[in-house]
Design a protein around this motif. Structure first.
Motif, mmCIF file in Angstrom:
data_model
loop_
_atom_site.group_PDB
_atom_site.id
_atom_site.type_symbol
_atom_site.label_atom_id
_atom_site.label_comp_id
_atom_site.label_asym_id
_atom_site.label_seq_id
_atom_site.Cartn_x
_atom_site.Cartn_y
_atom_site.Cartn_z
ATOM 1 N N SER A 63 0.845 -1.188 0.000
ATOM 2 C CA SER A 63 0.000 0.000 0.000
ATOM 3 C C SER A 63 0.884 1.242 0.000
ATOM 4 C CB SER A 63 -0.937 0.026 1.213
ATOM 5 O OG SER A 63 -0.189 0.075 2.415
ATOM 6 N N ALA A 64 0.339 2.336 -0.511
ATOM 7 C CA ALA A 64 1.075 3.605 -0.537
ATOM 8 C C ALA A 64 0.119 4.733 -0.852
ATOM 9 C CB ALA A 64 2.203 3.563 -1.572
ATOM 10 N N SER A 65 0.457 5.917 -0.369
ATOM 11 C CA SER A 65 -0.195 7.138 -0.833
ATOM 12 C C SER A 65 0.566 7.629 -2.050
ATOM 13 C CB SER A 65 -0.196 8.197 0.273
ATOM 14 O OG SER A 65 -0.931 7.750 1.396
ATOM 15 N N LEU A 66 -0.100 8.375 -2.921
ATOM 16 C CA LEU A 66 0.516 8.863 -4.145
ATOM 17 C C LEU A 66 0.456 10.384 -4.192
ATOM 18 C CD1 LEU A 66 -1.016 6.343 -6.727
ATOM 19 C CD2 LEU A 66 1.182 6.193 -5.540
ATOM 20 N N VAL A 67 1.582 10.991 -4.559
ATOM 21 C CA VAL A 67 1.644 12.441 -4.740
ATOM 22 C C VAL A 67 2.175 12.727 -6.138
ATOM 23 C CG1 VAL A 67 1.968 12.904 -2.285
ATOM 24 C CG2 VAL A 67 3.980 12.574 -3.764
ATOM 25 N N GLY A 98 -3.744 10.350 -4.912
ATOM 26 C CA GLY A 98 -4.431 9.072 -4.840
ATOM 27 C C GLY A 98 -3.737 8.067 -3.955
ATOM 28 N N THR A 99 -4.081 6.794 -4.161
ATOM 29 C CA THR A 99 -3.525 5.708 -3.354
ATOM 30 C C THR A 99 -3.269 4.484 -4.230
ATOM 31 O OG1 THR A 99 -5.738 4.872 -2.789
ATOM 32 C CG2 THR A 99 -4.733 6.454 -1.263
ATOM 33 N N TYR A 100 -2.421 3.597 -3.701
ATOM 34 C CA TYR A 100 -2.137 2.315 -4.344
ATOM 35 C C TYR A 100 -2.326 1.215 -3.314
ATOM 36 C CZ TYR A 100 0.820 -1.626 -5.841
ATOM 37 O OH TYR A 100 1.303 -2.871 -6.152
ATOM 38 N N ALA A 101 -2.933 0.091 -3.714
ATOM 39 C CA ALA A 101 -3.135 -1.023 -2.792
ATOM 40 C C ALA A 101 -3.110 -2.338 -3.555
ATOM 41 C CB ALA A 101 -4.465 -0.881 -2.053
ATOM 42 N N TRP A 108 -5.129 1.217 -8.298
ATOM 43 C CA TRP A 108 -4.755 2.604 -8.091
ATOM 44 C C TRP A 108 -6.022 3.448 -8.073
ATOM 45 C CZ3 TRP A 108 -2.168 -0.960 -10.860
ATOM 46 C CH2 TRP A 108 -0.798 -1.137 -10.608
ATOM 47 N N SER A 109 -6.181 4.250 -7.032
ATOM 48 C CA SER A 109 -7.300 5.178 -6.916
ATOM 49 C C SER A 109 -6.764 6.584 -7.146
ATOM 50 C CB SER A 109 -7.938 5.065 -5.527
ATOM 51 O OG SER A 109 -8.976 6.012 -5.371
ATOM 52 N N SER A 127 -11.678 7.828 -8.984
ATOM 53 C CA SER A 127 -11.937 6.671 -9.846
ATOM 54 C C SER A 127 -10.784 5.696 -9.682
ATOM 55 C CB SER A 127 -12.089 7.102 -11.309
ATOM 56 O OG SER A 127 -10.968 7.859 -11.737
ATOM 57 N N GLU A 128 -11.012 4.437 -10.068
ATOM 58 C CA GLU A 128 -10.024 3.395 -9.822
ATOM 59 C C GLU A 128 -9.682 2.629 -11.099
ATOM 60 O OE1 GLU A 128 -11.393 0.757 -6.803
ATOM 61 O OE2 GLU A 128 -11.404 2.288 -5.216
#
Length: 363
Positions: free
Chosen positions: A74-78, A88-91, A105-106, A122-123
């Motif tokens: 998991s990670a946050s995205l900048v 967004g985010t990654y999981a 990825w969201s 959106s994902e």
């Protein structure tokens, strides 16, 4: 993928302009730099849209059978150019049933898209199609979109690259013992999101079609090869067609068992409510643009049904931006044939339909 515009004016693409387009593509690829590993780069006809970097990334491993097994990430995205912009985010959660899945990825939507779609994000979910790495390094991969959820930024994503920076590697197997707890390993990586172009890429001159490109699709399917004792012979090719990778199923591509009266057997079918079918034959020899993928080809329509529109009938089809689908090389064939007499190879392509007018104005 439908191409919509209020006013379109077009002329036949000439060689100088095609050369300029080719030079522009080369310049863009040179500027992108380290992502241009051919194995990990999307096919022509896709453009880099978003560069994101991970924040607080973590990969979780569990001890099993004396080895650390990857469990989730998991990670946050900048924004890669401005880390203060959260995008967004990654999981990802490992599943033995979906070993090729690589994550979800969201991506946050803009205020305008939120108002229109009713969703803050959106994902896109990806399926790994190319991979470089080993257990001693965080892998680099190319994922092809396999599904989308909600309208917005992620709904147009066709491919995702993971470009590792640091971390993510599990501890040595000596630390994996009965009763060991899960380990959480920080990692850093960039994620590059690509979208499918609304216009086809520049093609070799012998594949140039006369007219206006009116519709394009993404296809993915299988090529069937049979080994005749000395070489692999292509026997069939089938694909499902979508508006974008992982998008809406809109049709199919296949080869008819019997050619029509004009010799056409390659068939594209678009489903209802506005469905049509065109059958075509090769208009020129295929061109091997990518040595690891099927040749790009140009077809001339020989028969059709429901082929009329306000733009006119479809007269030519380009099969371009192919990926995969080639049989084993002679050196590989000996090992492969001991196991398989028939092979089904995954492939993908982009198809562009053209009408006959070489000069046109559409209002």
């Amino acid at each position: 993928m439908a191409v919509a515009a209020a006013v379109i004016r077009c002329r036949r693409l000439n060689i100088p302009r095609a050369f300029v387009i080719s030079m522009m593509i080369n310049a863009i690829q040179a500027a992108i730099g380290r992502s241009m590993d051919p194995l990990l780069t999307p096919p022509a006809g896709n453009s880099l849209h978003i560069k994101a970097s991970s924040v607080d990334g973590v990969q979780i491993y569990t001890c099993s059978g004396g080895e650390w097994r990857f469990l989730s990430a998991s990670a946050s995205l900048v924004d890669s150019s401005n880390s203060s912009i959260f995008i967004g985010t990654y999981a990802y959660v490992y599943s033995p049933k979906h070993v090729s899945a690589i994550g979800t990825w969201s991506l946050n939507n803009s205020e305008g898209v939120i108002a229109e779609s009713g969703h803050a994000a959106s994902e896109v979910t990806g399926r790994v199609i190319a991979f470089r790495g080993n257990k001693f390094a965080l892998p680099a991969f190319l994922a092809q979109a396999s599904s989308h959820l909600f309208d917005g930024t992620a709904s147009l994503v066709s491919y995702i690259q993971q470009i590792p920076s640091d971390g993510g590697v599990p501890p040595g197997s000596s630390s994996c013992r009965k009763g060991s707890r899960q380990v959480h390993i920080p990692f850093e990586a960039d994620y590059w999101f690509w979208t499918q172009d609304r216009q086809p890429p520049s093609v070799p001159s012998e594949l140039s079609a006369i007219g206006l490109m009116i519709e394009g699709f993404f296809g993915t399917g299988h090529v069937k090869y049979v080994f005749n004792g000395t070489s692999w012979q292509q026997k069939n090719i089938t694909a499902s067609m979508y508006d974008v990778p992982g998008g809406i199923l809109v049709g199919r591509f296949f080869i008819e068992s019997h050619a029509d009266d004009a010799g056409g057997s390659f068939t594209w079918e678009v489903f209802n409510p506005n469905g049509w079918t065109v059958t075509a034959k090769s208009a020129s020899p295929g061109v091997q643009v990518d040595g690891s993928s099927l040749p790009w080809r140009l077809f001339s329509v020989t028969s059709a049904s429901f082929n009329e529109s306000f733009l006119g009938p479809i007269t030519q089809v380009q099969m371009i931006s192919t990926r995969g689908g080639l049989p084993p090389t002679p050196m590989q064939a000996q090992a492969v044939v001991e196991t398989w007499k028939i092979m089904l190879l995954q492939w993908s392509f982009k198809v562009c339909m053209k009408i006959s007018d070489s000069e046109c104005t559409i209002t």
